[in-house]
Enzyme design. Structure first.
Site, PDB file in Angstrom:
ATOM      1  N   HIS A  22      17.519  -6.140 -17.694  1.00 35.72           N
ATOM      2  CA  HIS A  22      17.337  -7.050 -18.839  1.00 35.72           C
ATOM      3  C   HIS A  22      18.496  -6.942 -19.816  1.00 35.72           C
ATOM      4  O   HIS A  22      18.325  -7.144 -21.020  1.00 35.72           O
ATOM      5  CB  HIS A  22      16.028  -6.766 -19.588  1.00 35.72           C
ATOM      6  N   SER A  81      45.812 -16.471 -26.423  1.00 30.52           N
ATOM      7  CA  SER A  81      45.317 -17.650 -27.123  1.00 30.52           C
ATOM      8  C   SER A  81      46.484 -18.353 -27.788  1.00 30.52           C
ATOM      9  O   SER A  81      47.465 -17.714 -28.170  1.00 30.52           O
ATOM     10  CB  SER A  81      44.296 -17.209 -28.165  1.00 30.52           C
ATOM     11  N   LYS A 115      44.334 -12.095 -29.178  1.00 35.47           N
ATOM     12  CA  LYS A 115      43.474 -12.311 -28.009  1.00 35.47           C
ATOM     13  C   LYS A 115      44.118 -11.935 -26.675  1.00 35.47           C
ATOM     14  O   LYS A 115      45.300 -12.161 -26.445  1.00 35.47           O
ATOM     15  CB  LYS A 115      43.058 -13.794 -27.927  1.00 35.47           C
ATOM     16  N   GLU A 152      36.668 -15.798 -15.720  1.00 35.95           N
ATOM     17  CA  GLU A 152      35.920 -16.982 -16.152  1.00 35.95           C
ATOM     18  C   GLU A 152      36.115 -18.145 -15.187  1.00 35.95           C
ATOM     19  O   GLU A 152      35.173 -18.878 -14.874  1.00 35.95           O
ATOM     20  CB  GLU A 152      36.360 -17.398 -17.558  1.00 35.95           C
TER      21      GLU A 152
END
Ligand code: ARG
Length: 459
Positions: free
Chosen positions: A155, A276, A282, A289
């Site tokens: 969970h 970024s 970043k 992804e």
């Protein structure tokens, strides 16, 4: 002019011609188409359907086409209807009447079915190789991090301690099964439909065993209607690929999490991360992804194939021309993902101290505390309740199982002794889980070596 122009009085409408054409995507099967034609012509010559001289001429012509395509003196005509008509047209241009004999006892229906099987068998082999590469990297990392304690989750809550090596080997098991599914799919598609012709076979005395053998198939298909009209081998491959992409996608999701400042369990190499355009700090896990995103694409390809097939009567229907873009895209996508994913993993930095620190929070050793009481004779359910009360007490008082004083432990149950602290140490918790399939370092080592052996035996 179309090869079927005889029955028609007009040329095909231009837009319709483009709509009908498949050359833009089936030309990648040109080698398979040539190989299929060479086998067919060889067999026709051996069976006396055409003369041996004609067969030799045809095979020579086909080999010449291959050579010219490879040396660049011939290119595929994008105005041809499909790769089969292109090859036959080119052959006839070169040989005249002999070229026109190639299509005896054959149809594009069995031709495309054989080309696609030949092509996809190779794709399966390449995908399996790439998967073995990834699995080997996982095993090597698992050996390296066999005793790096990290929290295991259920969970998305810290649950019980495992090791990073153990976690990686969970994926290795999945990829082993994925490779098995690809092997099975390749095995089932390993039957040659040549000789099924349009749908009903032929009256010519051909030898279907021979063409199957010449092309390296396990044997010929056993029903002519089935041979030309099923695409279950495409569906099965797309399904196997989709399952593998789901595994890669879950792994990617974890990598994205692990790269976040909230976790910081790993850091990806600069060569496999992006920045970024506005936020200078970043470092983004774009590759993970993208792999996660592309899983949707592979699943889409699978659904395309299933939906395209499900209402089709026997035998061939033109709907089936749609099979290729979908199954090619699925295979291309998995290949592309594996080629980037594997080096991304092999170069990642593993921040074991952060993993260890995260595992020290969240009462991850509560089960072991209960098991301690079981060891002192309590029934598990009672030990579980007492430990729950201890955890609640710790939460209320800002303590952990490691910092709770022994006197307090003993207030909850007098069976607690000072050895409780050893029993709930994370290393002890992990080392004790020696059960088959468990995270103990010695297990991880044995499992990683077992898998490496499997991979070696297969190669
Ligand atoms: N381009 C076609 C396909 O991919 C080849 C088979 C054509 N057969 C036919 N009867 N029109 O399915």
């Amino acid at each position: 002019m179309k090869l079927w122009a005889g029955r028609f009085h007009k040329e095909l409408d231009k837009t319709t011609d483009d709509f009908n054409s498949s050359i833009s995507f089936d030309s990648r099967m040109v080698k398979e188409d040539l190989a299929g034609s060479i086998a067919h012509a060889t067999m026709l010559g051996e069976c006396g359907v055409i003369t041996q001289e004609e067969a030799a001429k045809i095979c020579g012509g086909l080999k010449g086409i291959l050579a010219d395509l490879e040396n660049g003196s011939l290119s595929i005509d994008e105005n041809a209807e499909d790769i089969h008509t292109f090859v036959e047209g080119e052959l006839t241009k070169r040989l005249g009447d002999a070229g026109k004999r190639l299509h005896t006892a054959r149809s594009r229906n069995d031709q495309v079915a054989v080309d696609l099987r030949l092509y996809l068998k190779k794709e399966c082999a390449e995908l399996r190789d790439l998967l073995s590469g990834l699995t080997a990297v996982l095993c090597k990392k698992a050996l390296q991090y066999k005793d790096a304690v990290m929290p295991g989750y259920t969970h998305m809550q810290r649950a019980q301690p495992v090791t990073f090596g153990h976690h990686l080997l969970a994926y290795a098991e999945m990829f082993l099964r994925d490779a098995g599914r690809l092997r099975d799919a390749a095995k089932r598609m390993d039957y040659c439909p040549l000789g099924s012709c349009a749908l009903a076979g032929t009256t010519y005395p051909i030898d279907r065993e021979r063409t199957a053998e010449l092309l390296g198939f396990a044997g010929p298909t056993q029903n002519s209607l089935d041979g030309v009209s099923d695409r279950d081998f495409c569906m099965e491959l797309a399904a196997a690929i989709s399952i593998c992409m789901v595994h890669l996608s879950r792994f990617s999701e974890e990598i994205v999490l692990w790269c976040s400042w909230e976790f910081k369990f790993i850091e990806l190499d600069d060569a496999f991360s992006t920045g970024s355009s506005i936020m200078p700090q970043k470092k983004n896990p774009d590759i993970a992804e993208l792999v996660r995103g592309k899983s949707g694409r592979a699943i889409g390809d699978m659904v395309t194939l299933f939906t395209m097939m499900k209402g089709l009567p026997l035998a061939y229907n033109k709907d089936m021309q749609e099979d290729k873009e979908a199954v090619f895209d699925a295979a291309d996508t998995l290949k592309l993902c594996l080629k980037t994913f594997t080096p991304m993993l092999s170069t990642m930095k593993v921040l074991t101290q952060n993993m260890r620190a995260a595992a020290a929070k969240g009462f991850i050793n509560a089960t072991d505390c209960a098991d301690y009481l079981v060891g002192r004779g309590l029934p598990f359910r009672t030990a579980y309740r007492i430990t729950g009360e201890i955890v609640a007490y710790c939460v209320e008082n800002g303590l952990t199982l490691e910092t709770l004083p022994l006197e307090t432990y003993r207030k909850f149950n007098e069976k607690f002794g000072k050895d409780i602290y050893g029993a709930i140490s994370l290393e002890h918790c992990v080392n004790g889980r020696k059960v088959l399939g468990g995270p103990a370092p010695e297990n991880v080592e044995a499992q990683a070596n077992r898998i490496l052996n499997l991979l070696g035996a297969k190669a």
